[in-house]
Design a protein around this motif. Structure first.
Motif, PDB file in Angstrom:
ATOM      1  N   LYS A  52      51.918  57.836  -6.059  1.00 42.24           N
ATOM      2  CA  LYS A  52      53.319  57.416  -5.921  1.00 42.24           C
ATOM      3  C   LYS A  52      53.433  56.162  -5.062  1.00 42.24           C
ATOM      4  O   LYS A  52      52.461  55.671  -4.492  1.00 42.24           O
ATOM      5  CB  LYS A  52      54.127  58.546  -5.285  1.00 42.24           C
ATOM      6  N   SER A  53      54.664  55.671  -4.980  1.00 42.29           N
ATOM      7  CA  SER A  53      54.969  54.501  -4.163  1.00 42.29           C
ATOM      8  C   SER A  53      54.535  54.724  -2.725  1.00 42.29           C
ATOM      9  O   SER A  53      54.753  55.795  -2.152  1.00 42.29           O
ATOM     10  CB  SER A  53      56.470  54.219  -4.216  1.00 42.29           C
ATOM     11  N   GLY A  54      53.899  53.707  -2.151  1.00 36.60           N
ATOM     12  CA  GLY A  54      53.441  53.777  -0.769  1.00 36.60           C
ATOM     13  C   GLY A  54      52.031  54.275  -0.606  1.00 36.60           C
ATOM     14  O   GLY A  54      51.460  54.187   0.483  1.00 36.60           O
ATOM     15  N   MET A  55      51.428  54.797  -1.688  1.00 33.31           N
ATOM     16  CA  MET A  55      50.057  55.287  -1.610  1.00 33.31           C
ATOM     17  C   MET A  55      49.049  54.149  -1.781  1.00 33.31           C
ATOM     18  O   MET A  55      49.388  53.082  -2.303  1.00 33.31           O
ATOM     19  CB  MET A  55      49.810  56.353  -2.676  1.00 33.31           C
ATOM     20  N   HIS A  56      47.819  54.403  -1.342  1.00 36.17           N
ATOM     21  CA  HIS A  56      46.727  53.438  -1.469  1.00 36.17           C
ATOM     22  C   HIS A  56      45.680  53.973  -2.436  1.00 36.17           C
ATOM     23  O   HIS A  56      45.258  55.125  -2.314  1.00 36.17           O
ATOM     24  CB  HIS A  56      46.070  53.165  -0.114  1.00 36.17           C
ATOM     25  N   LEU A  57      45.252  53.127  -3.367  1.00 36.49           N
ATOM     26  CA  LEU A  57      44.216  53.487  -4.336  1.00 36.49           C
ATOM     27  C   LEU A  57      42.939  52.729  -4.015  1.00 36.49           C
ATOM     28  O   LEU A  57      42.913  51.496  -4.056  1.00 36.49           O
ATOM     29  CB  LEU A  57      44.669  53.147  -5.756  1.00 36.49           C
ATOM     30  N   GLY A  58      41.870  53.430  -3.686  1.00 35.01           N
ATOM     31  CA  GLY A  58      40.589  52.786  -3.449  1.00 35.01           C
ATOM     32  C   GLY A  58      39.890  52.469  -4.758  1.00 35.01           C
ATOM     33  O   GLY A  58      39.968  53.243  -5.713  1.00 35.01           O
ATOM     34  N   LEU A  59      39.233  51.340  -4.826  1.00 37.01           N
ATOM     35  CA  LEU A  59      38.489  50.928  -6.015  1.00 37.01           C
ATOM     36  C   LEU A  59      37.092  50.487  -5.593  1.00 37.01           C
ATOM     37  O   LEU A  59      36.938  49.526  -4.834  1.00 37.01           O
ATOM     38  CB  LEU A  59      39.192  49.771  -6.735  1.00 37.01           C
ATOM     39  N   VAL A  60      36.090  51.201  -6.082  1.00 35.85           N
ATOM     40  CA  VAL A  60      34.695  50.842  -5.812  1.00 35.85           C
ATOM     41  C   VAL A  60      34.051  50.621  -7.165  1.00 35.85           C
ATOM     42  O   VAL A  60      33.392  51.486  -7.732  1.00 35.85           O
ATOM     43  CB  VAL A  60      33.973  51.935  -5.005  1.00 35.85           C
ATOM     44  N   MET A  61      34.255  49.414  -7.707  1.00 37.94           N
ATOM     45  CA  MET A  61      33.839  49.078  -9.066  1.00 37.94           C
ATOM     46  C   MET A  61      33.445  47.607  -9.115  1.00 37.94           C
ATOM     47  O   MET A  61      33.981  46.789  -8.356  1.00 37.94           O
ATOM     48  CB  MET A  61      34.986  49.303 -10.067  1.00 37.94           C
ATOM     49  N   PRO A  62      32.556  47.242 -10.035  1.00 33.26           N
ATOM     50  CA  PRO A  62      32.284  45.819 -10.256  1.00 33.26           C
ATOM     51  C   PRO A  62      33.413  45.211 -11.078  1.00 33.26           C
ATOM     52  O   PRO A  62      34.343  45.911 -11.516  1.00 33.26           O
ATOM     53  CB  PRO A  62      30.971  45.841 -11.050  1.00 33.26           C
ATOM     54  N   ASN A  63      33.339  43.911 -11.290  1.00 32.82           N
ATOM     55  CA  ASN A  63      34.330  43.245 -12.146  1.00 32.82           C
ATOM     56  C   ASN A  63      34.289  43.855 -13.541  1.00 32.82           C
ATOM     57  O   ASN A  63      33.221  43.922 -14.160  1.00 32.82           O
ATOM     58  CB  ASN A  63      34.028  41.751 -12.263  1.00 32.82           C
ATOM     59  N   HIS A  86      31.257  47.185  -4.214  1.00 32.24           N
ATOM     60  CA  HIS A  86      30.570  48.351  -4.763  1.00 32.24           C
ATOM     61  C   HIS A  86      29.077  48.376  -4.435  1.00 32.24           C
ATOM     62  O   HIS A  86      28.404  49.375  -4.717  1.00 32.24           O
ATOM     63  CB  HIS A  86      30.757  48.422  -6.283  1.00 32.24           C
ATOM     64  N   ARG A  87      28.568  47.316  -3.825  1.00 30.02           N
ATOM     65  CA  ARG A  87      27.151  47.277  -3.451  1.00 30.02           C
ATOM     66  C   ARG A  87      26.909  47.727  -2.007  1.00 30.02           C
ATOM     67  O   ARG A  87      25.767  47.801  -1.566  1.00 30.02           O
ATOM     68  CB  ARG A  87      26.597  45.862  -3.641  1.00 30.02           C
ATOM     69  N   GLU A  88      27.963  48.019  -1.279  1.00 29.84           N
ATOM     70  CA  GLU A  88      27.811  48.397   0.133  1.00 29.84           C
ATOM     71  C   GLU A  88      27.263  49.820   0.275  1.00 29.84           C
ATOM     72  O   GLU A  88      27.414  50.661  -0.621  1.00 29.84           O
ATOM     73  CB  GLU A  88      29.160  48.288   0.849  1.00 29.84           C
ATOM     74  N   PRO A  89      26.628  50.115   1.412  1.00 29.97           N
ATOM     75  CA  PRO A  89      26.086  51.462   1.648  1.00 29.97           C
ATOM     76  C   PRO A  89      27.191  52.521   1.655  1.00 29.97           C
ATOM     77  O   PRO A  89      28.356  52.220   1.900  1.00 29.97           O
ATOM     78  CB  PRO A  89      25.427  51.338   3.028  1.00 29.97           C
ATOM     79  N   VAL A  90      26.784  53.766   1.428  1.00 27.77           N
ATOM     80  CA  VAL A  90      27.732  54.875   1.334  1.00 27.77           C
ATOM     81  C   VAL A  90      28.597  54.981   2.586  1.00 27.77           C
ATOM     82  O   VAL A  90      29.825  55.123   2.507  1.00 27.77           O
ATOM     83  CB  VAL A  90      26.973  56.200   1.098  1.00 27.77           C
ATOM     84  N   ASN A  91      27.982  54.913   3.767  1.00 28.75           N
ATOM     85  CA  ASN A  91      28.754  55.110   4.994  1.00 28.75           C
ATOM     86  C   ASN A  91      29.772  53.999   5.211  1.00 28.75           C
ATOM     87  O   ASN A  91      30.876  54.250   5.716  1.00 28.75           O
ATOM     88  CB  ASN A  91      27.825  55.232   6.204  1.00 28.75           C
ATOM     89  N   MET A 104      43.454  58.345  -3.167  1.00 32.65           N
ATOM     90  CA  MET A 104      42.373  58.653  -4.094  1.00 32.65           C
ATOM     91  C   MET A 104      41.548  57.393  -4.293  1.00 32.65           C
ATOM     92  O   MET A 104      41.974  56.287  -3.931  1.00 32.65           O
ATOM     93  CB  MET A 104      42.895  59.167  -5.440  1.00 32.65           C
ATOM     94  N   VAL A 105      40.355  57.557  -4.862  1.00 35.59           N
ATOM     95  CA  VAL A 105      39.477  56.416  -5.098  1.00 35.59           C
ATOM     96  C   VAL A 105      38.896  56.530  -6.495  1.00 35.59           C
ATOM     97  O   VAL A 105      38.594  57.635  -6.963  1.00 35.59           O
ATOM     98  CB  VAL A 105      38.359  56.343  -4.028  1.00 35.59           C
ATOM     99  N   VAL A 106      38.777  55.397  -7.167  1.00 32.28           N
ATOM    100  CA  VAL A 106      38.175  55.340  -8.496  1.00 32.28           C
ATOM    101  C   VAL A 106      36.835  54.632  -8.372  1.00 32.28           C
ATOM    102  O   VAL A 106      36.743  53.538  -7.804  1.00 32.28           O
ATOM    103  CB  VAL A 106      39.074  54.609  -9.499  1.00 32.28           C
ATOM    104  N   LEU A 107      35.786  55.272  -8.903  1.00 37.76           N
ATOM    105  CA  LEU A 107      34.422  54.767  -8.806  1.00 37.76           C
ATOM    106  C   LEU A 107      33.893  54.405 -10.182  1.00 37.76           C
ATOM    107  O   LEU A 107      34.261  55.027 -11.181  1.00 37.76           O
ATOM    108  CB  LEU A 107      33.487  55.832  -8.215  1.00 37.76           C
ATOM    109  N   SER A 112      28.233  56.960  -8.271  1.00 37.84           N
ATOM    110  CA  SER A 112      28.402  58.408  -8.199  1.00 37.84           C
ATOM    111  C   SER A 112      27.709  58.986  -6.962  1.00 37.84           C
ATOM    112  O   SER A 112      27.965  60.134  -6.578  1.00 37.84           O
ATOM    113  CB  SER A 112      27.873  59.076  -9.473  1.00 37.84           C
ATOM    114  N   ASN A 113      26.844  58.192  -6.339  1.00 46.76           N
ATOM    115  CA  ASN A 113      26.187  58.652  -5.115  1.00 46.76           C
ATOM    116  C   ASN A 113      27.167  58.765  -3.936  1.00 46.76           C
ATOM    117  O   ASN A 113      26.814  59.276  -2.876  1.00 46.76           O
ATOM    118  CB  ASN A 113      25.035  57.714  -4.730  1.00 46.76           C
ATOM    119  N   LEU A 114      28.397  58.298  -4.139  1.00 43.95           N
ATOM    120  CA  LEU A 114      29.415  58.416  -3.101  1.00 43.95           C
ATOM    121  C   LEU A 114      30.113  59.773  -3.116  1.00 43.95           C
ATOM    122  O   LEU A 114      30.800  60.138  -2.162  1.00 43.95           O
ATOM    123  CB  LEU A 114      30.481  57.325  -3.283  1.00 43.95           C
TER     124      LEU A 114
END
Length: 266
Positions: A52-63, A86-91, A104-107, A112-114
Motif C-alpha cells: 500500500k501507499s507509504g510502504m517500501h519495496l526492496g529490489l535485489v535484481m540485475p537490470n 544484487h552482487r553485495e554480500p548477504v549481510n 517486502m523484497v523481490v529477488l 535465492s541465497n538471501l
C-alpha cells in the motif's frame, strides 16, 4: 518543472505509443505496450499482497524488464522502492533492507541465497524472473516508514563508512535526469541508449533506465556489463548508438575494439 508522479507520465507515453520499441533485452525488443502489460501484472500481484501507499519495496535484481515493472508498480500503489546492488554480500543486503523498513523484497533467482537470512529477519520476499512478476504468494509486512510522494531510497557505496540511505522523490529524479541530458549533446528521436550500469545505483537508475522511459527513447538493457564481448554483440544487434557509462567501461570497450571487435555504424 515539477513532476510529482513519474509512473503517470510513463503510463501516458506507453499508452500513446504502444507499438514503439521500449526495451531490448536478451535479443528481443519489448514494445511499450508489452512492457506496460508487465507493469499492470506486477501491480496486481503487489496489490494482492497488501502493498500500500507509504510502504517500501526492496529490489535485489540485475537490470531487467521485471526490475522496472516492479519499480513502476510500487509507484502506482503510492510506495517507494529500495534497489540494492544484487552482487553485495548477504549481510550487507539484509542490513540495508532492514534499515529501510521494507514491507517486502523481490529477488532474482540468483539471489535465492538471501532467503534464509530474510526469513530470520522476518522480511517477506518473493522470487521473480527477468520478464515476469514475483511468483510466490507474499504478504507484505505492515510497515509504513514513509509517505506518498517518496520514489526511491538509494544506498551509498560505503567507501567513507557505513552505507547511508538517500531518499529521493519523483520530482528530484525527474530533474536529475533532465539536468544530465542538458550537459551532453542532444539526444534525438530514434536514438537507442545503452543501459548497462547497475540500475540499483542512481546514475544507472535515473539516466540509463528511467530517462528513456520518460522521453520515449529506446534502451538496450543488459543484466551485466561483463563479458564485454556480449555487450558489443548486444550493441550491434540492437543498433545502440548512445553509450552511457563510466571511464572503466570505455576502457574495456576500446580494448575489445583494438582486438578486432566492431561497433555498428549509423
Amino acid at each position: 518543472m515539477r513532476l510529482d508522479r513519474l509512473d503517470k507520465e510513463i503510463e501516458s507515453i506507453c499508452r500513446r505509443f504502444p507499438w514503439d520499441r521500449a526495451i531490448w533485452f536478451n535479443g528481443v525488443w519489448w514494445s511499450r505496450g508489452a512492457f506496460w502489460g508487465l507493469v499492470e501484472a506486477v501491480t496486481e500481484k503487489l496489490y494482492d499482497s497488501g502493498f500500500k501507499s507509504g510502504m517500501h519495496l526492496g529490489l535485489v535484481m540485475p537490470n531487467c524488464p521485471s526490475f522496472w515493472a516492479h519499480v513502476l508498480a510500487a509507484w502506482r500503489l503510492g510506495g517507494a522502492v529500495v534497489p540494492y546492488n544484487h552482487r553485495e554480500p548477504v549481510n550487507a543486503v539484509t542490513s540495508a533492507l532492514k534499515h529501510a523498513k521494507v514491507s517486502m523484497v523481490v529477488l532474482s533467482k540468483e539471489r535465492s541465497n538471501l532467503v534464509d537470512e530474510l526469513n530470520r529477519e522476518h522480511i517477506s520476499w518473493g522470487l521473480a524472473l527477468y520478464d515476469a512478476p514475483f511468483k510466490e504468494s507474499v504478504q507484505a509486512l505492515p510497515e509504513y516508514p514513509g509517505q506518498e510522494g517518496g520514489a526511491v531510497i538509494f544506498y551509498t557505496s560505503g567507501t567513507g563508512g557505513k552505507p547511508k540511505a538517500v531518499p529521493l522523490n519523483h520530482s528530484s529524479l525527474y530533474m536529475n535526469a533532465l539536468s544530465c541530458i542538458d550537459q551532453v549533446e542532444p539526444i534525438k528521436d530514434g536514438d537507442i541508449l545503452l543501459n548497462a550500469l547497475p540500475n540499483s545505483h542512481v546514475l544507472g537508475f535515473s539516466i540509463c533506465g528511467l530517462l528513456p522511459l520518460l522521453l520515449n527513447l529506446s534502451q538496450c538493457m543488459l543484466s551485466s556489463f561483463m563479458p564485454v564481448k556480449n555487450v558489443l554483440e548486444a550493441i550491434r544487434s540492437s543498433e545502440t548508438n548512445v553509450l552511457v557509462g563510466v571511464p572503466m567501461m570505455y576502457q574495456f570497450i576500446t580494448s575489445a575494439l583494438s582486438q578486432g571487435e566492431s561497433l555498428p555504424r549509423r
